[in-house]
Design a protein around this motif. Structure first.
Motif, PDB file in Angstrom:
ATOM      1  N   SER A   1       0.828  -1.212   0.000  1.00  0.00           N
ATOM      2  CA  SER A   1       0.000   0.000   0.000  1.00  0.00           C
ATOM      3  C   SER A   1       0.859   1.256   0.000  1.00  0.00           C
ATOM      4  O   SER A   1       0.567   2.230  -0.709  1.00  0.00           O
ATOM      5  N   THR A   2       1.921   1.259   0.778  1.00  0.00           N
ATOM      6  CA  THR A   2       2.829   2.407   0.823  1.00  0.00           C
ATOM      7  C   THR A   2       3.477   2.629  -0.538  1.00  0.00           C
ATOM      8  O   THR A   2       3.578   3.760  -1.016  1.00  0.00           O
ATOM      9  N   TYR A   3       3.919   1.550  -1.168  1.00  0.00           N
ATOM     10  CA  TYR A   3       4.536   1.679  -2.489  1.00  0.00           C
ATOM     11  C   TYR A   3       3.550   2.264  -3.497  1.00  0.00           C
ATOM     12  O   TYR A   3       3.891   3.155  -4.276  1.00  0.00           O
ATOM     13  N   ARG A   4       2.302   1.776  -3.481  1.00  0.00           N
ATOM     14  CA  ARG A   4       1.294   2.287  -4.433  1.00  0.00           C
ATOM     15  C   ARG A   4       0.979   3.750  -4.183  1.00  0.00           C
ATOM     16  O   ARG A   4       0.693   4.496  -5.109  1.00  0.00           O
ATOM     17  N   MET A   5       1.008   4.187  -2.929  1.00  0.00           N
ATOM     18  CA  MET A   5       0.746   5.596  -2.614  1.00  0.00           C
ATOM     19  C   MET A   5       1.883   6.485  -3.118  1.00  0.00           C
ATOM     20  O   MET A   5       1.651   7.573  -3.622  1.00  0.00           O
ATOM     21  N   LEU A   6       3.124   6.029  -2.973  1.00  0.00           N
ATOM     22  CA  LEU A   6       4.272   6.837  -3.365  1.00  0.00           C
ATOM     23  C   LEU A   6       4.570   6.770  -4.850  1.00  0.00           C
ATOM     24  O   LEU A   6       5.250   7.643  -5.384  1.00  0.00           O
ATOM     25  N   HIS A   7       4.087   5.760  -5.534  1.00  0.00           N
ATOM     26  CA  HIS A   7       4.310   5.594  -6.973  1.00  0.00           C
ATOM     27  C   HIS A   7       2.970   5.368  -7.668  1.00  0.00           C
ATOM     28  O   HIS A   7       2.666   4.255  -8.096  1.00  0.00           O
TER      29      HIS A   7
ATOM     30  N   ARG B   1      -9.783  35.331 -18.744  1.00  0.00           N
ATOM     31  CA  ARG B   1      -9.974  36.446 -17.818  1.00  0.00           C
ATOM     32  C   ARG B   1      -8.720  37.301 -17.671  1.00  0.00           C
ATOM     33  O   ARG B   1      -8.682  38.201 -16.845  1.00  0.00           O
ATOM     34  N   GLY B   2      -7.658  36.982 -18.433  1.00  0.00           N
ATOM     35  CA  GLY B   2      -6.469  37.817 -18.477  1.00  0.00           C
ATOM     36  C   GLY B   2      -5.321  37.381 -17.595  1.00  0.00           C
ATOM     37  O   GLY B   2      -4.384  38.153 -17.382  1.00  0.00           O
ATOM     38  N   TYR B   3      -5.341  36.163 -17.088  1.00  0.00           N
ATOM     39  CA  TYR B   3      -4.270  35.689 -16.213  1.00  0.00           C
ATOM     40  C   TYR B   3      -3.306  34.788 -16.960  1.00  0.00           C
ATOM     41  O   TYR B   3      -3.707  33.987 -17.793  1.00  0.00           O
ATOM     42  N   THR B   4      -2.025  34.913 -16.625  1.00  0.00           N
ATOM     43  CA  THR B   4      -1.033  33.952 -17.088  1.00  0.00           C
ATOM     44  C   THR B   4      -1.140  32.731 -16.189  1.00  0.00           C
ATOM     45  O   THR B   4      -1.136  32.861 -14.966  1.00  0.00           O
ATOM     46  N   VAL B   5      -1.241  31.554 -16.789  1.00  0.00           N
ATOM     47  CA  VAL B   5      -1.405  30.328 -16.019  1.00  0.00           C
ATOM     48  C   VAL B   5      -0.199  29.420 -16.258  1.00  0.00           C
ATOM     49  O   VAL B   5       0.187  29.162 -17.395  1.00  0.00           O
ATOM     50  N   LEU B   6       0.390  28.954 -15.154  1.00  0.00           N
ATOM     51  CA  LEU B   6       1.499  28.011 -15.193  1.00  0.00           C
ATOM     52  C   LEU B   6       1.023  26.692 -14.598  1.00  0.00           C
ATOM     53  O   LEU B   6       0.357  26.680 -13.558  1.00  0.00           O
ATOM     54  N   ALA B   7       1.356  25.583 -15.240  1.00  0.00           N
ATOM     55  CA  ALA B   7       0.987  24.255 -14.735  1.00  0.00           C
ATOM     56  C   ALA B   7       2.177  23.321 -14.918  1.00  0.00           C
ATOM     57  O   ALA B   7       2.955  23.471 -15.856  1.00  0.00           O
ATOM     58  N   PHE B   8       2.313  22.379 -14.005  1.00  0.00           N
ATOM     59  CA  PHE B   8       3.382  21.389 -14.109  1.00  0.00           C
ATOM     60  C   PHE B   8       2.902  20.080 -13.507  1.00  0.00           C
ATOM     61  O   PHE B   8       1.929  20.046 -12.762  1.00  0.00           O
ATOM     62  N   ASP B   9       3.578  18.992 -13.873  1.00  0.00           N
ATOM     63  CA  ASP B   9       3.257  17.685 -13.307  1.00  0.00           C
ATOM     64  C   ASP B   9       4.009  17.518 -11.992  1.00  0.00           C
ATOM     65  O   ASP B   9       5.218  17.754 -11.924  1.00  0.00           O
ATOM     66  N   LEU B  10       3.289  17.119 -10.961  1.00  0.00           N
ATOM     67  CA  LEU B  10       3.926  16.829  -9.687  1.00  0.00           C
ATOM     68  C   LEU B  10       4.753  15.555  -9.815  1.00  0.00           C
ATOM     69  O   LEU B  10       4.571  14.766 -10.740  1.00  0.00           O
ATOM     70  N   ARG B  11       5.652  15.351  -8.885  1.00  0.00           N
ATOM     71  CA  ARG B  11       6.534  14.180  -8.932  1.00  0.00           C
ATOM     72  C   ARG B  11       5.728  12.879  -8.920  1.00  0.00           C
ATOM     73  O   ARG B  11       4.799  12.727  -8.146  1.00  0.00           O
ATOM     74  N   GLY B  12       6.090  11.979  -9.812  1.00  0.00           N
ATOM     75  CA  GLY B  12       5.408  10.690  -9.903  1.00  0.00           C
ATOM     76  C   GLY B  12       4.080  10.744 -10.630  1.00  0.00           C
ATOM     77  O   GLY B  12       3.345   9.774 -10.628  1.00  0.00           O
ATOM     78  N   HIS B  13       3.748  11.850 -11.260  1.00  0.00           N
ATOM     79  CA  HIS B  13       2.482  12.006 -11.975  1.00  0.00           C
ATOM     80  C   HIS B  13       2.756  12.384 -13.427  1.00  0.00           C
ATOM     81  O   HIS B  13       3.754  13.031 -13.729  1.00  0.00           O
ATOM     82  N   GLY B  14       1.852  12.016 -14.294  1.00  0.00           N
ATOM     83  CA  GLY B  14       2.019  12.339 -15.718  1.00  0.00           C
ATOM     84  C   GLY B  14       3.278  11.698 -16.271  1.00  0.00           C
ATOM     85  O   GLY B  14       3.552  10.525 -16.046  1.00  0.00           O
ATOM     86  N   ASP B  15       4.080  12.485 -16.982  1.00  0.00           N
ATOM     87  CA  ASP B  15       5.327  11.981 -17.557  1.00  0.00           C
ATOM     88  C   ASP B  15       6.505  12.125 -16.606  1.00  0.00           C
ATOM     89  O   ASP B  15       7.626  11.774 -16.955  1.00  0.00           O
ATOM     90  N   ARG B  16       6.277  12.667 -15.449  1.00  0.00           N
ATOM     91  CA  ARG B  16       7.369  12.966 -14.525  1.00  0.00           C
ATOM     92  C   ARG B  16       7.705  11.755 -13.667  1.00  0.00           C
ATOM     93  O   ARG B  16       6.850  11.117 -13.082  1.00  0.00           O
TER      94      ARG B  16
END
Length: 127
Positions: A20-26, A91-106
């Motif tokens: 369970s710990t491994y699945r939570m962290l990865h 609405r005129g805002y600059t938006v920055l997004a990134f993948d958190l560690r272990g998510h997406g391609d990261r």
């Protein structure tokens, strides 16, 4: 005889805890359908404090009112934020997004905010 049963139950509970710990962290990557953005999206490569590369996706309007750093949830990735990012862009805002560690391609284990805060700090320094 009872000690064998207690030992077997203890071993099963310990193995369950480790798995369970491994699945939570990865977390396993879950694909999200990529929505088509109407605005151009820039990708900025940055390095974490450990030297691992990660990408920051930027939606920047012509005359920005401010900057918003958007973070996705657990078992998600930056694609989940595209609809929200486009609404903020409108609405005129600059938006920055990134993948958190272990998510997406990261790569890397998810640290539940311990090192992800450092990554957000690297993005804010870049701004």
């Amino acid at each position: 005889m009872i000690w064998w049963i207690v030992g077997a139950v203890g071993l099963i509970v310990s193995a369950w805890g480790v798995c369970s710990t491994y699945r939570m962290l990865h977390p396993q990557p879950r694909p999200f359908a990529a929505s088509l953005l109407r605005q151009p999206l820039k990708t900025i490569p940055l390095l974490s404090q450990e030297g691992e590369p990660f990408d920051v996706w930027v939606l920047e309007p012509p005359d920005p009112r401010g900057v918003i750093l958007a973070c996705h949830g657990y078992y998600a990735n930056h694609v989940q934020l595209r609809g929200i990012a486009e609404g903020l862009y409108d609405r005129g805002y600059t938006v920055l997004a990134f993948d958190l560690r272990g998510h997406g391609d990261r790569r890397g284990p998810c640290t539940f905010g311990v090192h992800e805060v450092e990554d957000a700090g690297m993005i804010l320094q870049w701004i």
